[in-house]
Design a protein around this motif. Structure first.
Motif, PDB file in Angstrom:
ATOM      1  N   MET A 227       0.841  -1.177   0.000  1.00 18.81           N
ATOM      2  CA  MET A 227       0.000   0.000   0.000  1.00 18.81           C
ATOM      3  C   MET A 227       0.884   1.238   0.000  1.00 18.81           C
ATOM      4  N   VAL A 228       0.417   2.257  -0.621  1.00 23.39           N
ATOM      5  CA  VAL A 228       1.091   3.546  -0.576  1.00 23.39           C
ATOM      6  C   VAL A 228       0.180   4.480   0.199  1.00 23.39           C
ATOM      7  N   LEU A 229       0.671   4.947   1.349  1.00 21.67           N
ATOM      8  CA  LEU A 229      -0.127   5.790   2.231  1.00 21.67           C
ATOM      9  C   LEU A 229       0.666   7.011   2.644  1.00 21.67           C
ATOM     10  N   GLU A 230      -0.047   8.068   2.965  1.00 19.41           N
ATOM     11  CA  GLU A 230       0.651   9.217   3.511  1.00 19.41           C
ATOM     12  C   GLU A 230       1.142   8.860   4.912  1.00 19.41           C
ATOM     13  N   LYS A 231       2.160   9.536   5.344  1.00 18.82           N
ATOM     14  CA  LYS A 231       2.840   9.199   6.594  1.00 18.82           C
ATOM     15  C   LYS A 231       1.872   9.139   7.780  1.00 18.82           C
ATOM     16  N   GLY A 232       0.933  10.061   7.844  1.00 20.75           N
ATOM     17  CA  GLY A 232       0.000  10.105   8.971  1.00 20.75           C
ATOM     18  C   GLY A 232      -0.928   8.902   9.064  1.00 20.75           C
ATOM     19  N   LEU A 233      -1.175   8.240   7.940  1.00 19.86           N
ATOM     20  CA  LEU A 233      -2.072   7.080   7.940  1.00 19.86           C
ATOM     21  C   LEU A 233      -1.353   5.759   8.134  1.00 19.86           C
ATOM     22  N   SER A 234      -0.064   5.713   7.834  1.00 14.14           N
ATOM     23  CA  SER A 234       0.643   4.433   7.811  1.00 14.14           C
ATOM     24  C   SER A 234       0.633   3.725   9.162  1.00 14.14           C
ATOM     25  N   LEU A 235       0.828   4.439  10.245  1.00 13.22           N
ATOM     26  CA  LEU A 235       0.826   3.801  11.562  1.00 13.22           C
ATOM     27  C   LEU A 235      -0.566   3.297  11.927  1.00 13.22           C
ATOM     28  N   GLN A 236      -1.598   4.052  11.591  1.00 15.15           N
ATOM     29  CA  GLN A 236      -2.973   3.614  11.856  1.00 15.15           C
ATOM     30  C   GLN A 236      -3.292   2.324  11.108  1.00 15.15           C
ATOM     31  N   VAL A 237      -2.894   2.253   9.857  1.00 10.56           N
ATOM     32  CA  VAL A 237      -3.147   1.062   9.043  1.00 10.56           C
ATOM     33  C   VAL A 237      -2.345  -0.115   9.577  1.00 10.56           C
ATOM     34  N   LEU A 238      -1.090   0.117   9.939  1.00 11.15           N
ATOM     35  CA  LEU A 238      -0.263  -0.939  10.505  1.00 11.15           C
ATOM     36  C   LEU A 238      -0.926  -1.516  11.760  1.00 11.15           C
ATOM     37  N   LYS A 239      -1.399  -0.663  12.650  1.00  9.84           N
ATOM     38  CA  LYS A 239      -2.057  -1.127  13.876  1.00  9.84           C
ATOM     39  C   LYS A 239      -3.354  -1.860  13.577  1.00  9.84           C
ATOM     40  N   ALA A 240      -4.101  -1.400  12.569  1.00 12.00           N
ATOM     41  CA  ALA A 240      -5.349  -2.078  12.199  1.00 12.00           C
ATOM     42  C   ALA A 240      -5.067  -3.470  11.649  1.00 12.00           C
ATOM     43  N   ILE A 241      -4.052  -3.605  10.822  1.00 13.85           N
ATOM     44  CA  ILE A 241      -3.676  -4.913  10.292  1.00 13.85           C
ATOM     45  C   ILE A 241      -3.261  -5.828  11.435  1.00 13.85           C
ATOM     46  N   GLN A 242      -2.462  -5.303  12.342  1.00 15.75           N
ATOM     47  CA  GLN A 242      -2.012  -6.083  13.487  1.00 15.75           C
ATOM     48  C   GLN A 242      -3.191  -6.563  14.333  1.00 15.75           C
ATOM     49  N   SER A 243      -4.138  -5.690  14.605  1.00 19.91           N
ATOM     50  CA  SER A 243      -5.269  -6.076  15.449  1.00 19.91           C
ATOM     51  C   SER A 243      -6.188  -7.081  14.756  1.00 19.91           C
ATOM     52  N   LEU A 244      -6.282  -7.008  13.431  1.00 22.19           N
ATOM     53  CA  LEU A 244      -7.093  -7.980  12.703  1.00 22.19           C
ATOM     54  C   LEU A 244      -6.432  -9.347  12.623  1.00 22.19           C
ATOM     55  N   LEU A 245      -5.115  -9.362  12.439  1.00 22.57           N
ATOM     56  CA  LEU A 245      -4.414 -10.622  12.274  1.00 22.57           C
ATOM     57  C   LEU A 245      -3.973 -11.245  13.606  1.00 22.57           C
ATOM     58  N   MET A 246      -3.848 -10.432  14.640  1.00 23.56           N
ATOM     59  CA  MET A 246      -3.457 -10.916  15.965  1.00 23.56           C
ATOM     60  C   MET A 246      -4.378 -10.300  17.020  1.00 23.56           C
ATOM     61  N   PRO A 247      -5.672 -10.647  17.026  1.00 21.47           N
ATOM     62  CA  PRO A 247      -6.618  -9.983  17.928  1.00 21.47           C
ATOM     63  C   PRO A 247      -6.319 -10.182  19.406  1.00 21.47           C
TER      64      PRO A 247
END
Length: 57
Positions: free
Chosen positions: A1-21
């Motif tokens: 994914m290509v994201l602006e810097k402000g969104l990248s950490l939010q997306v990373l945390k969302a992926i983490q919470s979905l894959l490792m609840p």
């Protein structure tokens, strides 16, 4: 994914919470990298994708 810097950490945390609840041990890896240059992508598509992520997150 290509994201602006402000969104990248939010997306990373969302992926983490979905894959490792349950924060269990994982054998996967999620990471971000800075992007210095980008070519060959219609920037209007990136903007639409970023807007979609803002609405979802």
């Amino acid at each position: 994914m290509v994201l602006e810097k402000g969104l990248s950490l939010q997306v990373l945390k969302a992926i983490q919470s979905l894959l490792m609840p349950d924060n269990e041990d994982s054998q996967g890896l999620v990471f971000t990298l800075p992007l210095e240059h980008l070519g060959g992508i219609d920037t209007s598509q990136i903007e639409k994708f970023q807007q979609h992520l803002r609405e979802v997150l």
